[in-house]
Design an enzyme around this catalytic site. Structure first.
Site, PDB file in Angstrom:
ATOM      1  N   GLY A  41       0.732  -1.165  -0.097  1.00 49.17           N
ATOM      2  CA  GLY A  41      -0.125  -0.115  -0.016  1.00 49.17           C
ATOM      3  C   GLY A  41       0.875   1.242  -0.131  1.00 49.17           C
ATOM      4  O   GLY A  41       2.132   1.397  -0.519  1.00 49.17           O
ATOM      5  N   SER A  42       0.248   2.339   0.583  1.00 47.21           N
ATOM      6  CA  SER A  42       1.029   3.589   0.528  1.00 47.21           C
ATOM      7  C   SER A  42       2.395   3.762   1.402  1.00 47.21           C
ATOM      8  O   SER A  42       3.005   4.427   0.924  1.00 47.21           O
ATOM      9  CB  SER A  42       0.185   4.696   1.176  1.00 47.21           C
ATOM     10  OG  SER A  42      -1.087   4.929   0.178  1.00 47.21           O
ATOM     11  N   THR A  43       2.719   2.728   1.927  1.00 43.80           N
ATOM     12  CA  THR A  43       4.063   2.839   2.628  1.00 43.80           C
ATOM     13  C   THR A  43       4.975   2.696   1.559  1.00 43.80           C
ATOM     14  O   THR A  43       6.174   3.023   1.771  1.00 43.80           O
ATOM     15  CB  THR A  43       4.481   1.805   3.511  1.00 43.80           C
ATOM     16  OG1 THR A  43       4.113   0.505   2.951  1.00 43.80           O
ATOM     17  CG2 THR A  43       3.261   1.954   4.850  1.00 43.80           C
TER      18      THR A  43
END
Length: 494
Positions: free
Chosen positions: A218-220
């Site tokens: 995801g956005s990590t």
């Protein structure tokens, strides 16, 4: 002798010769292999004939041995705070075998290592019982406890990895739900049933999520996308507006991707603002402009598509995190926001975070500080090793600037600690084809730096499938950031 009898005699002679050859082959050529085979009962009897050495955390043993009766195995393994440390120790069961550190360093712990031969000969003369050596880990007990408590308080399936960015030492390695290795350490039918119950449990308590399971990050992953964009010259000024519109039209597709922060906030936002609000459009566009080869090159420098540990780490070898090959333009763009066919272990995302905190250098993670002999002499001692230089120091510092701004002014504020420089990034990763039905994963990555120079990098992964929580409450910042904060405080002595 008539002809038929002669044929029979020759045939019998050949059979006798074959038996002699086979017996000599077993005795001399394969004797060592058979003597040490895991299914050789004598091997197991030897493994548990004397007290095993211990696995050490923070100067204290978290394992032990107790004498038992009514079996060929004289001693049985015991574990202290077994569920909390199971992803580190693994299990040492008389019936089920061994895993993780118990398996990798069995010859040390059981005292069968060839380096102990002289001492054992001396013990025979003096009548002293044989004893195994000890395995001293890098685990910080306070950080481990903070991570375990954080996940169990949520009653979540999840994982936490904490690393020392400057050395690669593993400070915490937690997986939940977990199991207590003591409950099936023996060889009774009852203990066998308990092990089988763990195997059948839908929560997969035997799984080692930090090392052995991969998920879309995801956005990590946007911190790596930002590093790739800076390293390849796609972005030079993190404060300058971009030309990435929101909603973002996915190339070769009719799909348009928006962001939770809203199109007004994210439209043509700078990369720094995009990190602050986790704007998808800016990172989709950055990945597309860097290109498939450039993105994969940077990902691999951080450790993707490679073994985290070398083969010498045996049962601690981690599953590879994958940045896929032969991606089309939509697939490449989606990796920029940590989606598509990209997958990562929590260990890998901790490595990415640690490398950026360490000014671009990826350190080889290690969980064993040293191996001790029965007399406490040091047999081996690990030291920090640079695995790769993922990005330049200049690039790493720019990503640090963005992550620290995100912690102060953006979605990572729940990780802030007084007196500590904190950088962070949230992540919510969709899974499955129907995102409206599948519960997303929650991620959070962060680092903390003390004024005295000590630092820690943390990756938190949460699978909220079994949690009693609304979909709108599932986010890395809400669920993962408080856990990361607790782990960082513990590791930094705050």
């Amino acid at each position: 002798m008539n002809r038929p009898l002669r044929h029979i005699a020759i045939f019998c002679g050949l059979l006798m010769l074959a038996l002699l050859i086979r017996a000599n082959w077993l005795q001399y050529a394969t004797s060592q292999e058979l003597a040490t085979h895991e299914h050789n009962r004598r091997v197991k009897i030897t493994q548990f004939a004397t007290p095993r050495g211990d696995i050490i955390v923070g100067g204290k043993a978290i394992t032990g041995s107790k004498e038992v009766e009514g079996t060929d195995f004289k001693y049985q393994r015991t574990f202290k705070q077994g569920a909390m440390y199971a992803p580190v120790t693994g299990y040492a069961s008389q019936a089920q075998g061994m895993s993780l550190l118990e398996n990798t360093y069995d010859t040390i712990l059981s005292g069968e290592d060839e380096r102990f031969a002289f001492r054992h000969a001396k013990d025979i003369l003096t009548g002293e019982p044989r004893r195994g050596g000890d395995v001293v880990t890098t685990i910080d007990p306070k950080a481990q406890e903070a991570a375990y408590k954080g996940l169990t308080d949520l009653d979540a399936r999840g994982a936490v990895v904490a690393l020392d960015p400057a050395t690669g030492k593993v400070l915490a390695l937690v997986s939940t739900p977990s199991y207590d290795p003591s409950v099936f350490a023996g060889n009774s039918f009852k203990e066998g049933d308990k092990f089988q119950a763990l195997v059948d449990d839908k929560g997969k308590p035997l799984a080692n999520r930090p090392l052995r399971e991969t998920f879309p990050p995801g956005s990590t992953f946007k911190i790596l996308t930002a590093a790739a964009a800076l390293e390849h010259g796609v972005v030079t000024d993190v404060n300058a507006p971009t030309d990435a519109v929101s909603p973002y039209p996915l190339p070769l597709s009719s799909s348009k991707i928006s962001s939770e922060a809203g199109d007004e906030t994210c439209n043509k936002a700078s990369m720094k603002t995009a990190m602050q609000y986790s704007c998808n459009n800016v990172f989709l566009d950055a990945a597309l402009k860097v290109g498939e080869e450039g993105m994969r090159e940077t990902a691999e420098k951080f450790g993707f598509n490679k073994d985290v540990y070398s083969e010498e780490f045996g049962d601690m070898l981690a599953t590879k995190s994958l940045y896929p090959s032969e991606l089309d333009k939509p697939g490449t763009a989606l990796t920029g926001m940590g989606q598509g066919s990209l997958t990562s272990t929590p260990m890998q995302m901790a490595m990415v975070t640690a490398a950026l905190a360490n000014n671009g250098k990826v350190m080889q993670p290690y969980i064993v500080e040293k191996l001790l002999g029965p007399d406490l002499s040091v047999l081996e001692e690990n030291s920090p090793q640079v695995k790769s230089e993922a990005v330049s120091e200049e690039t790493a510092k720019k990503v640090q600037e963005m992550m620290e701004f995100t912690a102060k002014e953006g979605s990572a504020q729940r990780a802030l600690i007084d007196g500590v420089t904190v950088g962070g990034k949230t992540g919510t990763a969709q899974r499955g084809d129907d995102v409206s039905k599948e519960v997303p994963y929650g991620w959070f990555v962060s680092y903390g730096k003390n004024p005295d120079g000590r630092a820690v990098a943390v990756a938190v992964f949460i699978d909220p499938t079994a949690m009693d929580i609304s979909r709108s409450d599932i986010s890395g910042g809400r669920l993962g950031a408080p856990i990361a904060r607790s782990v960082m405080k513990a590791a930094l002595g705050k």
